[in-house]
Design an enzyme around this catalytic site. Structure first.
Site, PDB file in Angstrom:
ATOM      1  N   ASP A 108       1.188  -0.884   0.370  1.00  0.00           N
ATOM      2  CA  ASP A 108       0.343  -0.370  -0.161  1.00  0.00           C
ATOM      3  C   ASP A 108       1.249   1.108  -0.011  1.00  0.00           C
ATOM      4  OD1 ASP A 108       0.728   0.699   3.020  1.00  0.00           O
ATOM      5  OD2 ASP A 108      -1.060   0.430   3.242  1.00  0.00           O
ATOM      6  N   THR A 127       2.150  -2.248   8.670  1.00  0.00           N
ATOM      7  CA  THR A 127       3.207  -2.322   9.534  1.00  0.00           C
ATOM      8  C   THR A 127       3.300  -3.902   9.175  1.00  0.00           C
ATOM      9  OG1 THR A 127       0.326  -3.823  10.946  1.00  0.00           O
ATOM     10  CG2 THR A 127       1.544  -1.553  11.683  1.00  0.00           C
ATOM     11  N   HIS A 176       5.922 -31.103  10.622  1.00  0.00           N
ATOM     12  CA  HIS A 176       5.294 -29.205  10.723  1.00  0.00           C
ATOM     13  C   HIS A 176       4.215 -29.730   9.934  1.00  0.00           C
ATOM     14  CE1 HIS A 176       8.619 -28.580  13.123  1.00  0.00           C
ATOM     15  NE2 HIS A 176       9.641 -28.588  12.069  1.00  0.00           N
ATOM     16  N   CYS A 194       2.814  -3.089   3.851  1.00  0.00           N
ATOM     17  CA  CYS A 194       1.840  -2.123   4.503  1.00  0.00           C
ATOM     18  C   CYS A 194       2.860  -0.784   6.153  1.00  0.00           C
ATOM     19  CB  CYS A 194       0.973  -2.701   4.919  1.00  0.00           C
ATOM     20  SG  CYS A 194       0.357  -3.648   6.381  1.00  0.00           S
ATOM     21  N   HIS A 236       8.493 -23.837   9.701  1.00  0.00           N
ATOM     22  CA  HIS A 236       7.952 -24.620  10.603  1.00  0.00           C
ATOM     23  C   HIS A 236       6.195 -24.273  10.065  1.00  0.00           C
ATOM     24  CE1 HIS A 236      10.503 -25.204  14.685  1.00  0.00           C
ATOM     25  NE2 HIS A 236      10.501 -25.352  13.271  1.00  0.00           N
TER      26      HIS A 236
HETATM   27  C1  RB5 Z   1      -2.135   2.574   6.331  1.00  0.00           C
HETATM   28  O1  RB5 Z   1      -2.412   3.696   7.428  1.00  0.00           O
HETATM   29  C2  RB5 Z   1      -1.615   1.121   7.461  1.00  0.00           C
HETATM   30  O2  RB5 Z   1      -3.257   1.913   8.354  1.00  0.00           O
HETATM   31  C3  RB5 Z   1      -1.276  -0.060   6.794  1.00  0.00           C
HETATM   32  O3  RB5 Z   1      -0.309   0.406   5.914  1.00  0.00           O
HETATM   33  C4  RB5 Z   1      -1.408  -0.364   7.745  1.00  0.00           C
HETATM   34  O4  RB5 Z   1      -0.045  -0.738   8.455  1.00  0.00           O
HETATM   35  C5  RB5 Z   1      -2.065  -1.398   8.367  1.00  0.00           C
HETATM   36  O5  RB5 Z   1      -2.014  -2.657   8.756  1.00  0.00           O
END
Ligand code: RB5
Length: 149
Positions: free
Chosen positions: A8, A67, A133, A65, A98
């Protein structure tokens, strides 16, 4: 080996770094992500890469993304996908060995570029270990089948 990559807006910069790293290492890379920092919905990108992977358009996937969590959560809704976000090299090889993960998630707002490249290498250089596994991965697939239409 062909790697399907998606991201993203939060992951665009890291995606470009990882794509160059992968092509330098001799991988084929298919880009399913956005190439700008304009806001997009990460579930759509996770779904695209996951569907392309189960359709056999590549060997493994990488999703980025902010996170690495939201985009892997979305990908995991596609039957046959095992996606996990990693923030260190140890979990990156263990999800492959695993858990037989077929998609690596990266958090562009969490890990720096050098660590992200090492995480990618750790994931791609690992192999599923099979045996006990595989039995456990089969149990995950059974849950997936139970709740699929
Ligand atoms: C975008 O702002 C953020 O929410 C997205 O990149 C991600 O971290 C969502 O899990």
């Amino acid at each position: 080996m062909t790697i399907l990559i998606g991201n993203d807006h939060a992951g665009t910069e890291l995606k470009n770094v990882i794509m160059k790293h992968l092509t330098d290492e001799g991988y084929e890379v298919e880009n399913y992500g956005t190439d700008t920092t304009e806001s997009v919905d990460y579930p759509r990108i996770g779904q695209k890469v996951a569907e392309a992977l189960v359709a056999g358009e590549g060997d493994l996937g990488i999703l980025i993304c902010g996170t690495g969590i939201g985009i892997t959560l979305a990908a995991n809704k596609v039957p046959g996908i095992r996606a996990a976000a990693c923030y260190d090299t140890t979990t990156a090889h263990l999800i492959r060995e695993h858990n037989h993960a077929n998609i690596l998630g990266l958090g562009a707002r969490i890990v720096g570029t050098e660590l992200a490249k090492d995480i990618v290498d750790s994931f791609l250089n690992a192999k599923p270990l099979g045996g006990r596994h595989q039995d456990r991965v089969d149990l995950i697939t059974e849950i997936e089948k139970k709740y699929s239409k």
